[in-house]
Motif scaffolding. Sequence first.
Motif, PDB file in Angstrom:
ATOM      1  N   ASP A 347     -25.289  -8.149  40.239  1.00  0.00           N
ATOM      2  CA  ASP A 347     -24.367  -7.465  41.143  1.00  0.00           C
ATOM      3  C   ASP A 347     -24.237  -8.236  42.433  1.00  0.00           C
ATOM      4  N   PRO A 348     -23.194  -9.044  42.620  1.00  0.00           N
ATOM      5  CA  PRO A 348     -21.994  -9.195  41.813  1.00  0.00           C
ATOM      6  C   PRO A 348     -21.827 -10.592  41.220  1.00  0.00           C
ATOM      7  N   SER A 349     -22.855 -11.467  41.345  1.00  0.00           N
ATOM      8  CA  SER A 349     -22.607 -12.890  41.070  1.00  0.00           C
ATOM      9  C   SER A 349     -22.322 -13.171  39.597  1.00  0.00           C
ATOM     10  N   SER A 350     -22.773 -12.302  38.691  1.00  0.00           N
ATOM     11  CA  SER A 350     -22.395 -12.489  37.289  1.00  0.00           C
ATOM     12  C   SER A 350     -20.875 -12.366  37.173  1.00  0.00           C
ATOM     13  N   GLY A 351     -20.313 -11.376  37.871  1.00  0.00           N
ATOM     14  CA  GLY A 351     -18.857 -11.212  37.878  1.00  0.00           C
ATOM     15  C   GLY A 351     -18.165 -12.394  38.536  1.00  0.00           C
ATOM     16  N   THR A 352     -18.771 -12.901  39.615  1.00  0.00           N
ATOM     17  CA  THR A 352     -18.166 -14.041  40.320  1.00  0.00           C
ATOM     18  C   THR A 352     -18.153 -15.273  39.414  1.00  0.00           C
ATOM     19  N   ALA A 353     -19.270 -15.506  38.712  1.00  0.00           N
ATOM     20  CA  ALA A 353     -19.341 -16.656  37.806  1.00  0.00           C
ATOM     21  C   ALA A 353     -18.293 -16.528  36.700  1.00  0.00           C
ATOM     22  N   SER A 354     -18.167 -15.338  36.139  1.00  0.00           N
ATOM     23  CA  SER A 354     -17.136 -15.126  35.109  1.00  0.00           C
ATOM     24  C   SER A 354     -15.746 -15.361  35.685  1.00  0.00           C
ATOM     25  N   MET A 355     -15.539 -14.915  36.911  1.00  0.00           N
ATOM     26  CA  MET A 355     -14.228 -15.074  37.545  1.00  0.00           C
ATOM     27  C   MET A 355     -13.900 -16.560  37.740  1.00  0.00           C
ATOM     28  N   LEU A 356     -14.894 -17.345  38.164  1.00  0.00           N
ATOM     29  CA  LEU A 356     -14.620 -18.757  38.471  1.00  0.00           C
ATOM     30  C   LEU A 356     -14.310 -19.560  37.203  1.00  0.00           C
ATOM     31  N   GLU A 357     -14.872 -19.163  36.072  1.00  0.00           N
ATOM     32  CA  GLU A 357     -14.509 -19.833  34.816  1.00  0.00           C
ATOM     33  C   GLU A 357     -13.173 -19.322  34.278  1.00  0.00           C
ATOM     34  N   LYS A 528     -13.196 -14.636  29.079  1.00  0.00           N
ATOM     35  CA  LYS A 528     -12.118 -14.638  28.083  1.00  0.00           C
ATOM     36  C   LYS A 528     -11.418 -13.283  28.023  1.00  0.00           C
ATOM     37  N   LEU A 529     -12.213 -12.239  27.968  1.00  0.00           N
ATOM     38  CA  LEU A 529     -11.671 -10.891  27.884  1.00  0.00           C
ATOM     39  C   LEU A 529     -10.785 -10.566  29.090  1.00  0.00           C
ATOM     40  N   TRP A 530     -11.324 -10.848  30.253  1.00  0.00           N
ATOM     41  CA  TRP A 530     -10.619 -10.568  31.509  1.00  0.00           C
ATOM     42  C   TRP A 530      -9.312 -11.355  31.531  1.00  0.00           C
ATOM     43  N   GLY A 531      -9.400 -12.643  31.149  1.00  0.00           N
ATOM     44  CA  GLY A 531      -8.218 -13.496  31.162  1.00  0.00           C
ATOM     45  C   GLY A 531      -7.180 -13.071  30.128  1.00  0.00           C
ATOM     46  N   VAL A 532      -7.632 -12.705  28.932  1.00  0.00           N
ATOM     47  CA  VAL A 532      -6.676 -12.311  27.890  1.00  0.00           C
ATOM     48  C   VAL A 532      -5.976 -11.006  28.287  1.00  0.00           C
ATOM     49  N   LEU A 533      -6.737 -10.074  28.850  1.00  0.00           N
ATOM     50  CA  LEU A 533      -6.088  -8.837  29.319  1.00  0.00           C
ATOM     51  C   LEU A 533      -5.031  -9.151  30.370  1.00  0.00           C
ATOM     52  N   ALA A 534      -5.389 -10.052  31.297  1.00  0.00           N
ATOM     53  CA  ALA A 534      -4.429 -10.430  32.343  1.00  0.00           C
ATOM     54  C   ALA A 534      -3.191 -11.075  31.719  1.00  0.00           C
TER      55      ALA A 534
END
Length: 692
Positions: A347-357, A528-534
């Motif tokens: 909380d929250p850097s796992s999300g940040t790392a996913s976001m940056l990729e 991938k999930l976040w990006g595909v939804l977007a």
Amino acid sequence: MLLNAFGANPQHLRGFSAESGRSQIQIETKFKLIPSPDEMKKHHRFLTAEPHPAGSERNNELARYIADLWKQQGWEDVTIRRYDVLNTFPREVSCELVSPIRYQTSLREEPYDIDPDTKNPRVQSAYTGLSASGEVTAPIVYAHSGNPEDYDLLRKNGIDVKGKIVMVRYSNPYSYRGFKALTAEREGAAAMIVYSDPQEDGFKRGKVFPDGPWGPESHIQRGAITYDFMVPGDPLTPGWASVEGAKRIPIEQAKSIPKIIALPMSWHDAKPFLENMGGPEAPKDWQGGLPIKYRFGGNARAHVKVDMDNSVRPNYVVEARIRGSEFPDEWIVLGNHRDAWEFGAVDPSSGTASMLEMSRAFGELKKQGIKPKRTLVICSWDGEEVGLTGSTEWGEQFAEELTSKAIAYINVDSSASGPNFRPDAVASLAPLIVEVSRSLDAPSGKSLYEEWKASLSRQKKETRDSVMVDTRIGSGSDHTVFLNFLGRPTIGLTFDGPYGVYHSMYDNFYWMNQFGDPGYRYHALMSKLWGVLALRLANADILPFDFAFYADNVRQFVDELQKKSDPQKRFDFKPLLARIAQFESEAQVLNRAVERKLESEKSDSRALSGLNQQLMRVEANWLNPDGIPGRPWFKHILYAARYTYAHLELPGLTEAIEKGDWQVASQQGKILEGALEKNAALLRAATAEISR
Ligand SMILES: [Zn+2]
């Protein structure tokens, strides 16, 4: 009845004609190849190298790191926005048991040789964000979870907490610590200590750090007690942005600032207090995980001193976009907060790392000449932990633009603390999440859809498609301003698991690599999930909302409220249910028209632009400009959160019925009916637009 809400249709992606669906699949296939667990791990190591709370120099440095990275990745309009807001840092926090024995708490977490980060001298001691400053010596009372019913029980036992120090625990069921603080303040307590009982997140649950994922003896759950359930964001600018020159209210008028002294504690420090509490034995359900008798209190006195620096400092929101090739003024907004209490590995850097990729993958596609049709806006929020501050200020600053342009907001706070997929969304977007989950591979080799079902059944939860996405959205993260203030549809994504180190310094790189997500496979899946939804939302011919499912959900909310209500039935639910039925039938007609449109021909997304504009307006019609009674900032009439952060559906009506205020209930019922009627008419117009 639901019409095809969750049926897998191999011919068509939701919202795409066959032809555009095929090119969408090609784009997604390219996209999914890019996010790399190794790259993610490198970012994660850097993000979690130092504590980075909101307002700290390190967190500001990370803002520049993210901005630079986005520029390199090919994102456009990279901007760092500054908001001058209340921050919160401890100057001095101390606590001592003074009788019947003396015990000085350390308020520190123990280092372990195996994990060098635990020896970082910049880790702070125990403190509670936005605690009041002050000093008190007083008797101490154990108040269980610190919820109103706990004080009722104390009163029944002849115990008054006025002027005393209450000791409460992070509880199961969860209630937000800010609600505990407000309750203690209302009860007249002089101070509140909130400690982590091993029953909830420690050795009673399983192996503890560094041998397991649960919280060790000295772990401290930091966190803010801001009353952001009243109004989130900077307490001095409720409802408008803290930009340069903004009006600020006097601090005494700020509704979201606690007036009570508070601090968190590990069970290591709390144990001597509990052992020496004295007084009558507390009931069975108040007993915790320590091998002692928990008592109400009577003998013990403590001395608490808290001196906070809650002054105004800048918070920074980093923002970037990739402009849409066809509809630049339709936005898909993606966000994650950057600030952490300490290292913040989950909380929250796992999300940040996913976001940056994810952002790198969008940049790579752009370099290959593949741009989304609609604009992607990406944000790194600040001050989430203090009061959802950065996202709220940003949302308030760009309210007008967001209302007309934002199609949806997808929030990822923590991306991975384990393998269990737990999405939430407004009901109109739930079917899209289920559909997308079928097209992603999970680390097990099965599809995310199958792995998600398996994880639900392991947790003994229902596995029907229609209940897999949680459509009851509370507060506690950055989706709040989008949903509750701006009326934009939101999605929240996370993978979770056993996680007992939340907001402690053990939520760090070592923990992630040993327990949370060794190999960063779920981090990568999230990208991938976040990006595909977007991408689905950005490229759809017809925006993939399912309003028939939304209607069905709203009916469920009403049914539940009806069941819980006064048997004398002083509120007539019939007109409301009739309006829901009308909205649902318009939505079903629209769904069929959409299906026919997408099947009949190759679609021209420009010709469908008027229709999409209509579909975008549905969510905003759930807003009441006056807000819900007593909380004008919260404008959504279907979703809000209780003061505990728990989800609260049909907030205005539910709270009125719970209070037995039939006049307000009837007003709130009318407001709901009006919105349903407006949306039924909007969907009817949308169907007409398709058939034109
Ligand atoms: Zn968070």
